[in-house]
Design a protein around this motif. Structure first.
Motif, mmCIF file in Angstrom:
data_model
loop_
_atom_site.group_PDB
_atom_site.id
_atom_site.type_symbol
_atom_site.label_atom_id
_atom_site.label_comp_id
_atom_site.label_asym_id
_atom_site.label_seq_id
_atom_site.Cartn_x
_atom_site.Cartn_y
_atom_site.Cartn_z
ATOM 1 N N ALA A 71 -18.951 17.136 34.108
ATOM 2 C CA ALA A 71 -19.642 15.850 34.006
ATOM 3 C C ALA A 71 -19.087 14.855 35.018
ATOM 4 O O ALA A 71 -19.833 14.077 35.617
ATOM 5 N N LYS A 72 -17.769 14.924 35.218
ATOM 6 C CA LYS A 72 -17.157 14.008 36.186
ATOM 7 C C LYS A 72 -17.658 14.282 37.605
ATOM 8 O O LYS A 72 -17.708 13.378 38.441
ATOM 9 N N ARG A 73 -18.021 15.531 37.857
ATOM 10 C CA ARG A 73 -18.570 15.877 39.172
ATOM 11 C C ARG A 73 -20.061 15.574 39.271
ATOM 12 O O ARG A 73 -20.717 15.923 40.243
ATOM 13 N N GLY A 74 -20.620 14.971 38.237
ATOM 14 C CA GLY A 74 -22.029 14.586 38.276
ATOM 15 C C GLY A 74 -22.993 15.653 37.800
ATOM 16 O O GLY A 74 -24.208 15.504 37.939
ATOM 17 N N GLN A 77 -17.949 10.670 30.469
ATOM 18 C CA GLN A 77 -18.368 11.039 31.830
ATOM 19 C C GLN A 77 -19.846 11.422 31.889
ATOM 20 O O GLN A 77 -20.371 11.733 32.963
ATOM 21 N N GLY A 78 -20.488 11.454 30.712
ATOM 22 C CA GLY A 78 -21.921 11.754 30.692
ATOM 23 C C GLY A 78 -22.311 13.068 30.046
ATOM 24 O O GLY A 78 -23.503 13.389 29.968
ATOM 25 N N ALA A 79 -21.340 13.853 29.585
ATOM 26 C CA ALA A 79 -21.671 15.107 28.898
ATOM 27 C C ALA A 79 -22.356 14.803 27.571
ATOM 28 O O ALA A 79 -22.046 13.811 26.904
ATOM 29 N N GLU A 80 -23.262 15.676 27.185
ATOM 30 C CA GLU A 80 -23.998 15.511 25.925
ATOM 31 C C GLU A 80 -23.452 16.494 24.891
ATOM 32 O O GLU A 80 -23.206 17.661 25.217
ATOM 33 N N LEU A 81 -23.250 16.015 23.674
ATOM 34 C CA LEU A 81 -22.730 16.862 22.596
ATOM 35 C C LEU A 81 -23.776 17.012 21.505
ATOM 36 O O LEU A 81 -24.381 16.035 21.076
ATOM 37 N N LYS A 82 -23.972 18.255 21.072
ATOM 38 C CA LYS A 82 -24.737 18.517 19.853
ATOM 39 C C LYS A 82 -23.834 19.339 18.941
ATOM 40 O O LYS A 82 -23.641 20.527 19.177
ATOM 41 N N ASP A 83 -23.240 18.674 17.951
ATOM 42 C CA ASP A 83 -22.385 19.399 17.013
ATOM 43 C C ASP A 83 -23.163 19.714 15.748
ATOM 44 O O ASP A 83 -24.307 19.278 15.572
ATOM 45 N N ASN A 84 -22.552 20.518 14.892
ATOM 46 C CA ASN A 84 -23.237 21.039 13.706
ATOM 47 C C ASN A 84 -24.497 21.806 14.107
ATOM 48 O O ASN A 84 -25.496 21.804 13.397
#
Length: 372
Positions: free
Chosen positions: A21-24, A107-114
């Protein structure tokens, strides 16, 4: 479509997500549990991981241990204060893992937990990842779903060399005294050791075996060990879990996908350290995927090479040491642990200042006349 989908939100997945994410790059993390989630683990982390990040880990550290205490059948103690620039970090994995994921999200990463992955399909140049909550598409895939995760098998890694070790652990709430001391006990269990790692509000106490042998009563051994610290582990929730030990050079990539963390079987076969190698693979996985997205058709193959060379070469020494030490632990304790320099060396290895290759030759010479 995402540049990369990462399955698993442990140290490898969190590290990959952060650096990509840090690298775009567009990143989706899928995690079957709700975060933060408990993960059985001693929770000792090498402070050397800090060099791979540009943020402060202090919020994720429970306590720091600057002293190692080793015993043989709870006697014959060897205690040494580590002369390393930074003590060993003691962390709780629910806090540590989620902290890493939060840095990735910043940094922009998306999380989908559960969200549990139910299957994967490769479609000419991309991966479709299926879940009960719908399907997601990514150009690349990082399998970081741990020792028991299904991703490696789904990706076709069925015949790889995979060596499992076993551990049983309990979290014991307590008023912590001498929280700067990490305890290792070598005589009460065959083919492994017991540990008692302090946290701010209690102890992570566990037992593990790292080479084959007859079954042992882990619960009884752990109970006896806990009693020696005034802890009643029978009243604590206990967690059995598998460890995927490094077991020789192996391929860690396939079509647009790579294995990282315990899914890549990178746990140290001597100490059972798993967090630092998982983070290392996560870092290198991010570098490889970033290059692949940028058009380097050999990037994933290079990832396998890098892990085998930069981690596996040293683990070959660790495996030789483990084979000798745990088969002849009494001798190992006398000629290894009890040497004045030994705890310092162990501390430097745990802190990432020394590699096994730096010390293994001498150590094997000392052990071999007795065991060979």
């Amino acid at each position: 479509m995402y540049d990369c989908i990462i399955v698993g939100a442990g140290p490898a997945g969190g590290t990959s997500a952060y650096h990509l994410a840090k690298r775009g790059r567009s990143v989706l993390i899928l995690e079957k549990e709700s975060l933060p989630r408990y993960k059985p683990c001693g929770g000792g982390v090498s402070p050397s991981i800090a060099e791979w990040f540009d943020f402060d880990f202090s919020p994720a550290i429970s306590i720091k241990a600057n002293t190692i205490r080793c015993t043989w059948k709870m006697g014959d103690p060897v205690e040494a204060e580590l002369k390393t620039p930074e003590p060993v970090w003691m962390v709780r994995r629910d806090v540590f893992d989620y902290f890493l994921i939060q840095q990735a999200q910043k940094q922009g990463a998306e999380l989908k937990d559960n969200v549990e992955v139910t299957g994967i399909e490769f479609q000419s140049d991309r991966w479709q990842v299926n879940t009960a909550n719908g399907s997601f598409t990514g150009r690349y895939l990082i399998a970081a779903d741990g020792a028991k995760g299904p991703m490696a098998k789904w990706l076709g890694f069925k015949e790889r060399k995979r060596r499992l070790a076993g551990a049983l652990e309990a979290e014991a709430p307590a008023q912590v005294e001498n929280g700067h001391i990490a305890h290792f006990e070598f005589g009460m269990v065959k083919n492994g050791y017991l540990w008692n790692f302090p946290k701010a509000d209690g102890y992570s106490i566990g037992v593990g075996t790292f080479i084959g042998g007859e079954p042992q009563d882990f619960k009884k051994i752990l109970d006896e060990y806990g009693n020696s610290f005034g802890l009643d582990v029978k009243t604590c929730k206990q967690y059995g879990h598998a460890l995927c030990l490094w077991n020789g050079e192996q391929k860690l990539h396939t079509d647009n996908a790579i294995l990282a963390g315990e899914a890549a079987c990178v746990v140290d076969p001597f100490t059972a350290e798993g967090i630092r190698p998982s983070i290392f693979t996560g870092l290198k996985a991010a570098e490889a995927i970033d290059k692949a997205v940028g058009g380097d058709i050999n990037a994933l193959e290079k990832y396998s090479d890098v892990i085998n060379e930069e981690w596996g070469t040293d683990m070959a020494w660790a495996q030789k040491l483990a084979g000798l030490f745990y088969r002849f632990p009494g001798v190992g304790y006398k000629v290894g642990v009890k040497r004045p320099s030994a705890p310092q060396m162990m501390g430097k290895i745990l802190c990432g200042q020394l590699r096994y290759g730096d010390v293994a030759g001498r150590a094997i010479k000392r052990l071999t006349p007795f065991g060979g």
